[in-house]
Design an enzyme around this catalytic site. Structure first.
Site, short mmCIF file in Angstrom:
data_model
loop_
_atom_site.label_atom_id
_atom_site.label_comp_id
_atom_site.label_asym_id
_atom_site.label_seq_id
_atom_site.Cartn_x
_atom_site.Cartn_y
_atom_site.Cartn_z
N GLU A 139 52.05 40.22 51.05
CA GLU A 139 51.93 41.55 49.71
C GLU A 139 51.42 42.34 50.27
OE1 GLU A 139 50.05 39.06 46.96
OE2 GLU A 139 52.39 38.13 45.66
N CYS A 195 58.27 29.22 51.09
CA CYS A 195 57.48 29.73 50.64
C CYS A 195 58.46 30.65 50.37
CB CYS A 195 56.15 30.44 51.01
SG CYS A 195 54.72 31.29 50.14
N HIS A 225 57.86 33.64 49.98
CA HIS A 225 57.08 34.97 50.80
C HIS A 225 57.79 35.22 51.80
CE1 HIS A 225 54.70 35.53 47.39
NE2 HIS A 225 54.23 36.16 47.73
N CYS A 252 59.90 29.47 43.12
CA CYS A 252 58.31 28.97 43.79
C CYS A 252 58.53 27.76 44.47
CB CYS A 252 57.50 28.95 42.72
SG CYS A 252 55.84 28.84 42.92
N ASP A 300 59.18 32.30 39.18
CA ASP A 300 58.12 32.23 40.05
C ASP A 300 56.42 32.42 39.79
OD1 ASP A 300 56.87 31.72 43.12
OD2 ASP A 300 56.49 34.24 43.14
N SER A 301 55.47 32.32 39.96
CA SER A 301 54.44 32.68 40.23
C SER A 301 53.73 33.81 40.30
CB SER A 301 52.63 32.05 41.70
OG SER A 301 53.76 32.34 42.37
N1 DGL Z 1 55.50 31.60 45.14
C1 DGL Z 1 54.47 31.17 46.41
C2 DGL Z 1 55.78 29.27 46.70
O1 DGL Z 1 56.75 29.84 46.78
C3 DGL Z 1 53.32 31.70 46.85
C4 DGL Z 1 52.71 31.88 45.97
C5 DGL Z 1 51.91 31.47 45.76
O2 DGL Z 1 50.75 31.13 45.92
O3 DGL Z 1 51.93 31.88 44.28
O4 DGL Z 1 55.20 28.83 46.72
#
Ligand code: DGL
Length: 265
Positions: A153, A184, A186, A73, A10-11
């Site tokens: 976050e 997403c 989150h 992600c 993931d990012s």
């Molecule tokens: N992990 C990203 C997603 O699921 C969200 C956070 C980001 O923008 O890096 O889209």
């Protein structure tokens, strides 16, 4: 029996929601997680850059002996999954968009599906394309909800402020869709806030559907670990930002035990 780990990336740390779902469903599988904490967010970056980062991380996970790659992600799935599948043919690679779209189609009662995600995910129209490829009669309404990520976050997953933000983004979905994809990493943490606004609308949690999809893929490729021993989780990150442990706890629901900082990336 294949005791090699599942590679997840993931990012940042948000993809640990997918790891949590994987651990619940497949407790004896080991996992190698990569969180690109130095370069997040991906949600506002260009396709070229997200592709470049995703390729670099996939190479890293393959070197760590990953038997399957899970792109946790949504943004990386939307922008880079096709490229990864072309460039790394020897390892199965799954993303979050196909399983989320399939699940939404199977749950929709009136063929009206909503999608929420980062600006990049929504702009890419990846969910729309995936849903329409499966059923062209479905109507889709998409909306980027960029403030949700920083709220999660900050640990602000309930209370007045996030309730107002959720109302601002989601009121327009009422009576227009019957199913809403939380597109997403989150957003599963905001389920209770979101459902207060969306009420009867069915929520699709991309973390748990991708875990189910990973299970099916492992079964199909005969890659499941049949052993009875509990799997391990090793997390690799490109930076150890402030509040790292707190965030890890928010997404994983437990302490990260085996943490490694990658500094030659
Ligand atoms: N992990 C990203 C997603 O699921 C969200 C956070 C980001 O923008 O890096 O889209």
């Amino acid at each position: 029996m294949d005791n090699r780990p599942i590679g997840v990336f993931d990012s940042g740390l948000g993809g640990l929601t997918v790891v949590k779902a994987l651990k619940e469903l497949l407790p004896n599988e080991s996992i190698v997680y990569f969180g690109d904490t130095a370069r997040l967010p991906y949600g506002i970056k260009s396709k070229d850059l997200v592709e470049q980062y995703s390729k670099q991380i996939t190479k890293f996970l393959i070197k760590k002996d990953a038997k399957i790659i899970v792109v946790a992600c949504n943004t990386a799935t939307a922008m880079a999954l096709n490229r990864l599948k072309k460039d790394f043919k020897n390892v199965p690679i799954i993303g979050v968009i196909e399983p989320g779209s399939k699940q939404a189609i199977s749950k929709t009662s009136r063929g009206k599906i909503g999608v929420i995600g980062t600006i990049a995910t929504i702009k890419s129209k990846a969910y729309e394309i995936s849903i329409k490829n499966k059923d062209k009669n479905v109507d889709i309404i998409s909306k980027a909800c960029p403030l949700f990520v920083p709220f999660v976050e900050e640990g602000l997953t309930n209370g007045d402020a996030i309730n107002q933000v959720a109302k601002h983004y989601l009121s327009s979905f009422k009576n227009k869709v019957d199913t809403l994809i939380l597109g997403c990493t989150h957003y599963p943490l905001l389920k209770s806030v979101i459902s207060k606004i969306t009420k009867q609308i069915t929520l699709i949690d991309s973390a748990s559907v991708v875990a189910t999809d990973a299970h099916k893929k492992l079964q199909y490729h005969k890659l499941l670990n049949q052993g009875v021993q509990k799997g391990t989780l090793h997390c690799y990150v490109t930076d150890l930002p402030m509040r790292f442990e707190e965030l890890g706890n928010i997404f994983l629901g437990e302490e990260i035990k085996h943490l490694h900082l990658v500094n030659d990336f």
